[in-house]
Write a protein that holds these residues in place. Structure first.
Motif, PDB file in Angstrom:
ATOM      1  N   SER A 173       0.835  -1.214   0.000  1.00 18.88           N
ATOM      2  CA  SER A 173       0.000   0.000   0.000  1.00 18.88           C
ATOM      3  C   SER A 173       0.859   1.250   0.000  1.00 18.88           C
ATOM      4  O   SER A 173       0.589   2.211  -0.728  1.00 18.88           O
ATOM      5  CB  SER A 173      -0.920   0.010   1.226  1.00 18.88           C
ATOM      6  N   GLY A 174       1.899   1.256   0.827  1.00 19.69           N
ATOM      7  CA  GLY A 174       2.784   2.409   0.873  1.00 19.69           C
ATOM      8  C   GLY A 174       3.474   2.644  -0.461  1.00 19.69           C
ATOM      9  O   GLY A 174       3.606   3.791  -0.922  1.00 19.69           O
ATOM     10  N   SER A 175       3.906   1.564  -1.108  1.00 17.00           N
ATOM     11  CA  SER A 175       4.555   1.682  -2.410  1.00 17.00           C
ATOM     12  C   SER A 175       3.601   2.265  -3.443  1.00 17.00           C
ATOM     13  O   SER A 175       3.960   3.167  -4.212  1.00 17.00           O
ATOM     14  CB  SER A 175       5.047   0.306  -2.873  1.00 17.00           C
ATOM     15  N   ALA A 176       2.371   1.740  -3.473  1.00 15.50           N
ATOM     16  CA  ALA A 176       1.387   2.221  -4.444  1.00 15.50           C
ATOM     17  C   ALA A 176       1.019   3.675  -4.180  1.00 15.50           C
ATOM     18  O   ALA A 176       0.853   4.464  -5.120  1.00 15.50           O
ATOM     19  CB  ALA A 176       0.145   1.336  -4.390  1.00 15.50           C
ATOM     20  N   LEU A 177       0.898   4.038  -2.918  1.00 17.82           N
ATOM     21  CA  LEU A 177       0.559   5.420  -2.573  1.00 17.82           C
ATOM     22  C   LEU A 177       1.655   6.373  -3.051  1.00 17.82           C
ATOM     23  O   LEU A 177       1.362   7.449  -3.591  1.00 17.82           O
ATOM     24  CB  LEU A 177       0.376   5.540  -1.054  1.00 17.82           C
ATOM     25  N   HIS A 178       2.904   5.970  -2.888  1.00 14.18           N
ATOM     26  CA  HIS A 178       3.998   6.839  -3.324  1.00 14.18           C
ATOM     27  C   HIS A 178       4.061   6.941  -4.849  1.00 14.18           C
ATOM     28  O   HIS A 178       4.414   7.988  -5.395  1.00 14.18           O
ATOM     29  CB  HIS A 178       5.323   6.337  -2.783  1.00 14.18           C
ATOM     30  N   VAL A 179       3.725   5.863  -5.540  1.00 12.87           N
ATOM     31  CA  VAL A 179       3.682   5.913  -7.004  1.00 12.87           C
ATOM     32  C   VAL A 179       2.641   6.926  -7.464  1.00 12.87           C
ATOM     33  O   VAL A 179       2.888   7.724  -8.381  1.00 12.87           O
ATOM     34  CB  VAL A 179       3.374   4.518  -7.596  1.00 12.87           C
TER      35      VAL A 179
ATOM     36  N   ALA B  32      -6.347  -8.466   5.992  1.00 11.18           N
ATOM     37  CA  ALA B  32      -7.508  -8.123   5.164  1.00 11.18           C
ATOM     38  C   ALA B  32      -7.613  -6.631   4.823  1.00 11.18           C
ATOM     39  O   ALA B  32      -7.738  -6.277   3.641  1.00 11.18           O
ATOM     40  CB  ALA B  32      -8.784  -8.614   5.838  1.00 11.18           C
ATOM     41  N   PRO B  33      -7.578  -5.715   5.810  1.00  8.98           N
ATOM     42  CA  PRO B  33      -7.686  -4.295   5.443  1.00  8.98           C
ATOM     43  C   PRO B  33      -6.521  -3.825   4.587  1.00  8.98           C
ATOM     44  O   PRO B  33      -6.691  -3.005   3.678  1.00  8.98           O
ATOM     45  CB  PRO B  33      -7.724  -3.569   6.792  1.00  8.98           C
ATOM     46  N   GLY B  34      -5.334  -4.351   4.845  1.00  6.45           N
ATOM     47  CA  GLY B  34      -4.185  -3.992   4.027  1.00  6.45           C
ATOM     48  C   GLY B  34      -4.353  -4.449   2.589  1.00  6.45           C
ATOM     49  O   GLY B  34      -3.982  -3.738   1.650  1.00  6.45           O
ATOM     50  N   LEU B  35      -4.917  -5.637   2.408  1.00  7.18           N
ATOM     51  CA  LEU B  35      -5.171  -6.142   1.059  1.00  7.18           C
ATOM     52  C   LEU B  35      -6.149  -5.251   0.311  1.00  7.18           C
ATOM     53  O   LEU B  35      -5.961  -4.971  -0.881  1.00  7.18           O
ATOM     54  CB  LEU B  35      -5.712  -7.575   1.131  1.00  7.18           C
ATOM     55  N   LEU B  36      -7.186  -4.807   1.003  1.00  4.99           N
ATOM     56  CA  LEU B  36      -8.179  -3.937   0.360  1.00  4.99           C
ATOM     57  C   LEU B  36      -7.551  -2.610  -0.063  1.00  4.99           C
ATOM     58  O   LEU B  36      -7.776  -2.125  -1.176  1.00  4.99           O
ATOM     59  CB  LEU B  36      -9.350  -3.691   1.317  1.00  4.99           C
ATOM     60  N   VAL B  37      -6.765  -2.026   0.842  1.00  8.07           N
ATOM     61  CA  VAL B  37      -6.121  -0.743   0.531  1.00  8.07           C
ATOM     62  C   VAL B  37      -5.113  -0.918  -0.596  1.00  8.07           C
ATOM     63  O   VAL B  37      -5.064  -0.123  -1.545  1.00  8.07           O
ATOM     64  CB  VAL B  37      -5.433  -0.167   1.787  1.00  8.07           C
ATOM     65  N   ALA B  38      -4.300  -1.968  -0.518  1.00 11.15           N
ATOM     66  CA  ALA B  38      -3.280  -2.203  -1.548  1.00 11.15           C
ATOM     67  C   ALA B  38      -3.922  -2.436  -2.907  1.00 11.15           C
ATOM     68  O   ALA B  38      -3.462  -1.888  -3.923  1.00 11.15           O
ATOM     69  CB  ALA B  38      -2.409  -3.400  -1.161  1.00 11.15           C
ATOM     70  N   ALA B  39      -4.981  -3.242  -2.937  1.00 14.09           N
ATOM     71  CA  ALA B  39      -5.657  -3.524  -4.204  1.00 14.09           C
ATOM     72  C   ALA B  39      -6.254  -2.255  -4.795  1.00 14.09           C
ATOM     73  O   ALA B  39      -6.170  -2.019  -6.013  1.00 14.09           O
ATOM     74  CB  ALA B  39      -6.738  -4.576  -3.988  1.00 14.09           C
ATOM     75  N   GLY B  40      -6.849  -1.416  -3.943  1.00 18.00           N
ATOM     76  CA  GLY B  40      -7.451  -0.181  -4.429  1.00 18.00           C
ATOM     77  C   GLY B  40      -6.423   0.781  -4.991  1.00 18.00           C
ATOM     78  O   GLY B  40      -6.587   1.323  -6.090  1.00 18.00           O
ATOM     79  N   LEU B  41      -5.327   0.979  -4.263  1.00 19.27           N
ATOM     80  CA  LEU B  41      -4.297   1.927  -4.702  1.00 19.27           C
ATOM     81  C   LEU B  41      -3.557   1.419  -5.939  1.00 19.27           C
ATOM     82  O   LEU B  41      -3.328   2.174  -6.896  1.00 19.27           O
ATOM     83  CB  LEU B  41      -3.307   2.190  -3.571  1.00 19.27           C
ATOM     84  N   ALA B  42      -3.173   0.139  -5.917  1.00 18.41           N
ATOM     85  CA  ALA B  42      -2.460  -0.425  -7.070  1.00 18.41           C
ATOM     86  C   ALA B  42      -3.367  -0.467  -8.294  1.00 18.41           C
ATOM     87  O   ALA B  42      -2.929  -0.174  -9.418  1.00 18.41           O
ATOM     88  CB  ALA B  42      -1.943  -1.825  -6.738  1.00 18.41           C
TER      89      ALA B  42
END
Length: 269
Positions: free
Chosen positions: A51-57, A105-115
């Motif tokens: 999630s952090g990686s995708a947010l920075h991208v 689970a919440p991390g997966l949702l955030v990561a999937a949304g951002l990526a």
């Protein structure tokens, strides 16, 4: 020689104060409640690293709202993700639900949304290309277990690091291989000064014209990752909680930049 990577800048003071306050609050909360920490719990934090990686991208390609941008730069993005992930862990622990699957689970949702949003931006702009990022990912998946086997052969005690040791090796393999692809194939530069020193050293070798410069960076990263994991193995055995968290941090230092590279290369053409 510069020490900090290009683009490193503190966010505006109000954001910085809020992030530091949030980090202190989460840190105090976790210290007081002392939730159970197993290798599974640390592995469950991997989606938050993504999630952090995708947010920075999204920050790099100017795709974030103005109010959110200061939270996604370097180094603010690390604090942002730490606060949100830590707060999620505290909330789940308070509800007696802090198992590895529910923590992930919440991390997966955030990561999937951002990526997913990042990939959509690349698709909409006509610049989406996943071939070379895919090559880097597949190669890392192949190289990591081979490297882990070498590490555990040379330092049998490293086996005590278990799945987290393998994750750390994979994270740094992904960072190294994606960097090599970015530099040698896609024409991207390297923002971290120490990494540039290694790449410059490889450029001065006769092999640079034939095989590029990324190979030396890959070898150095894998050697350092294997050495650090072997070094921490005894700590994991003696203090599983702190050792697991420290290995998770080592993994994040490689996995975060590696995923960032893959996403950025994929959407920037």
């Amino acid at each position: 020689m510069a020490i900090l990577p290009e683009g490193f800048a503190l966010p505006p003071l109000p954001y910085l104060v809020a992030l530091v306050a949030g980090l202190v609050g989460v840190g105090v909360g976790l210290t007081r409640t002392r939730p159970t920490v197993t290798p599974g719990h640390v592995l469950a934090l991997v989606p938050w690293m993504v999630s952090g990686s995708a947010l920075h991208v999204l920050y790099v390609v100017d795709a974030l709202p103005t109010a959110v941008e200061p939270l996604a730069g370097t180094p603010a993005v690390y604090l942002t993700v730490a606060v949100v992930a830590g707060a999620s862990w505290l909330a789940l622990d308070a509800a007696d639900l802090a198992s590895p699957p529910t923590l992930a689970a919440p991390g997966l949702l955030v990561a999937a949304g951002l990526a997913g949003f990042a990939l959509f931006i690349g698709l909409a702009a006509g610049t989406l290309s996943v071939v070379w990022p895919g090559v880097a990912l597949v190669t890392a998946l192949v190289v990591s277990p081979l490297t882990w086997r070498v590490v555990t052969r040379l330092a049998p005690e490293a086996a005590a690091a278990g799945s987290l040791g393998l994750l750390a090796v994979f994270g740094h393999a992904l960072d190294a291989l994606s960097t090599a692809v970015g530099v040698d194939v896609l024409g991207f530069g390297e923002r971290t000064p120490l990494s540039r020193v290694i790449l410059d050293a490889a450029a001065a070798l006769p092999t640079a014209e034939v095989v590029g410069v990324g190979w030396l960076f890959v070898l150095v990263k894998l050697a350092v990752a294997g050495f650090v994991v072997a070094l921490l193995a005894d700590y994991v055995r003696e203090d599983p909680t702190e050792g697991s968290l420290l290995l998770g941090l080592v993994a994040a230092v490689g996995l975060g930049p590696g995923v960032h590279n893959l996403l950025l290369f994929a959407i920037a053409g």
